[in-house]
Design a protein around this motif. Sequence first.
Motif, mmCIF file in Angstrom:
data_model
loop_
_atom_site.group_PDB
_atom_site.id
_atom_site.type_symbol
_atom_site.label_atom_id
_atom_site.label_comp_id
_atom_site.label_asym_id
_atom_site.label_seq_id
_atom_site.Cartn_x
_atom_site.Cartn_y
_atom_site.Cartn_z
ATOM 1 N N ILE A 50 58.575 5.334 42.711
ATOM 2 C CA ILE A 50 59.205 5.114 41.409
ATOM 3 C C ILE A 50 58.223 4.303 40.887
ATOM 4 N N GLY A 51 57.656 4.520 39.784
ATOM 5 C CA GLY A 51 56.608 4.091 38.959
ATOM 6 C C GLY A 51 57.639 3.122 37.763
ATOM 7 N N ARG A 52 56.842 2.100 37.457
ATOM 8 C CA ARG A 52 57.349 1.350 36.221
ATOM 9 C C ARG A 52 56.119 0.945 35.480
ATOM 10 N N ILE A 53 55.903 1.042 34.162
ATOM 11 C CA ILE A 53 54.994 0.413 33.080
ATOM 12 C C ILE A 53 55.781 -0.449 32.360
ATOM 13 N N GLY A 54 55.540 -1.803 32.233
ATOM 14 C CA GLY A 54 56.109 -2.544 31.401
ATOM 15 C C GLY A 54 55.002 -3.706 30.985
ATOM 16 N N LEU A 55 55.397 -5.011 31.121
ATOM 17 C CA LEU A 55 54.263 -6.032 31.034
ATOM 18 C C LEU A 55 53.134 -5.887 32.074
ATOM 19 N N SER A 56 53.522 -5.462 32.950
ATOM 20 C CA SER A 56 52.450 -4.827 34.222
ATOM 21 C C SER A 56 53.038 -3.606 34.784
ATOM 22 N N ALA A 57 52.179 -2.931 35.496
ATOM 23 C CA ALA A 57 52.352 -1.844 36.102
ATOM 24 C C ALA A 57 52.776 -2.108 37.781
ATOM 25 N N SER A 58 53.888 -1.231 38.000
ATOM 26 C CA SER A 58 54.247 -1.612 39.488
ATOM 27 C C SER A 58 54.950 -0.258 40.049
ATOM 28 N N SER A 59 55.067 0.172 41.213
ATOM 29 C CA SER A 59 56.044 0.883 41.853
ATOM 30 C C SER A 59 56.841 0.525 43.115
ATOM 31 N N PHE A 60 57.624 1.399 43.309
ATOM 32 C CA PHE A 60 58.790 1.249 44.575
ATOM 33 C C PHE A 60 58.727 2.332 45.421
ATOM 34 N N GLU A 61 58.719 2.219 46.762
ATOM 35 C CA GLU A 61 58.915 3.213 47.694
ATOM 36 C C GLU A 61 60.268 3.514 47.613
ATOM 37 N N VAL A 62 60.581 4.904 47.857
ATOM 38 C CA VAL A 62 61.862 5.628 48.161
ATOM 39 C C VAL A 62 61.738 6.579 49.093
ATOM 40 N N PRO A 63 62.864 6.899 49.863
ATOM 41 C CA PRO A 63 62.798 7.598 51.125
ATOM 42 C C PRO A 63 62.777 9.229 50.898
ATOM 43 N N GLY A 64 62.032 9.439 50.094
ATOM 44 C CA GLY A 64 61.965 10.985 49.811
ATOM 45 C C GLY A 64 61.132 11.555 48.731
ATOM 46 N N SER A 65 61.194 12.707 48.261
ATOM 47 C CA SER A 65 60.459 12.934 46.944
ATOM 48 C C SER A 65 61.298 13.029 45.789
#
Length: 258
Positions: A50-65
């Motif tokens: 799952i990606g996030r763009i706010g003050l900085s870009a980041s992403s988080f791993e999730v257990p599936g597609s």
Amino acid sequence: MNGEVWTTLVHAGVVARLSGERYDAGERPSVIVPGPDGAVWFTRSGDNRIGRIGLSASSFEVPGSPYGICAGPDDALWFTLMDTDQVGRITVDGAVTTYPIGTSGAFPAMIAATADDLWFTLNQGNAIGRMTTAGDVTTYSLPTEAAGPVGISAGADAVWFAEILADQAGRITQGGKIEEFALPTGSKPHAVVATANGGCWITLWGAGAVCRLDAAGNVIEQVALGEGSEPHGLAVDVDGSVWVALEKGSVAHIQPGE
């Protein structure tokens, strides 16, 4: 969000906003929504993040597609996991929890929130799912066999959804009553957004068009977008205009007729 229009460029691995900025978004960025934290959040179906763009870009791993995503009624983001028959929840700090939907091989696709619950389409399960924020699930089978529900959107008094294989729009009430409405043959409806007057806008992927339905399910407007446009994503702006993401690599802006 904040007067900006955002879109994912799936094949390029990019998230862009129409003001010109482009962000590297990993593999197959898919559905994008504004989050409760003022950032934009999106699913990355190609690399299970799952990606996030706010003050900085980041992403988080999730257990599936992941595919569908929405802001929930609890200040978190909720998303579907297509290949594991689960719905997930991620906080704005990146904490992930998953809940089974109780149906194998159902392929949960898009997801939407009401004031109390989450609603999602089961593309291969031919059903609509409803989940509380505690993870309790109710499933509603569709009247039409093999309808292939995809898009879903919560309105003021019902939830609208698109049946891509049946060329129909559907609506389900809070009590579980389902109605289906015919669309043009071969139109392959994909995405849907409920409107304030009880109707909805819906993309007709196979017909290269979008259409508007009233609260009774009647098609009251249809806008052609051109051969090969393949409209997918859909959003309704605060002024009532409609933004449509096209597979051919552009975004259409529609001022609806009266």
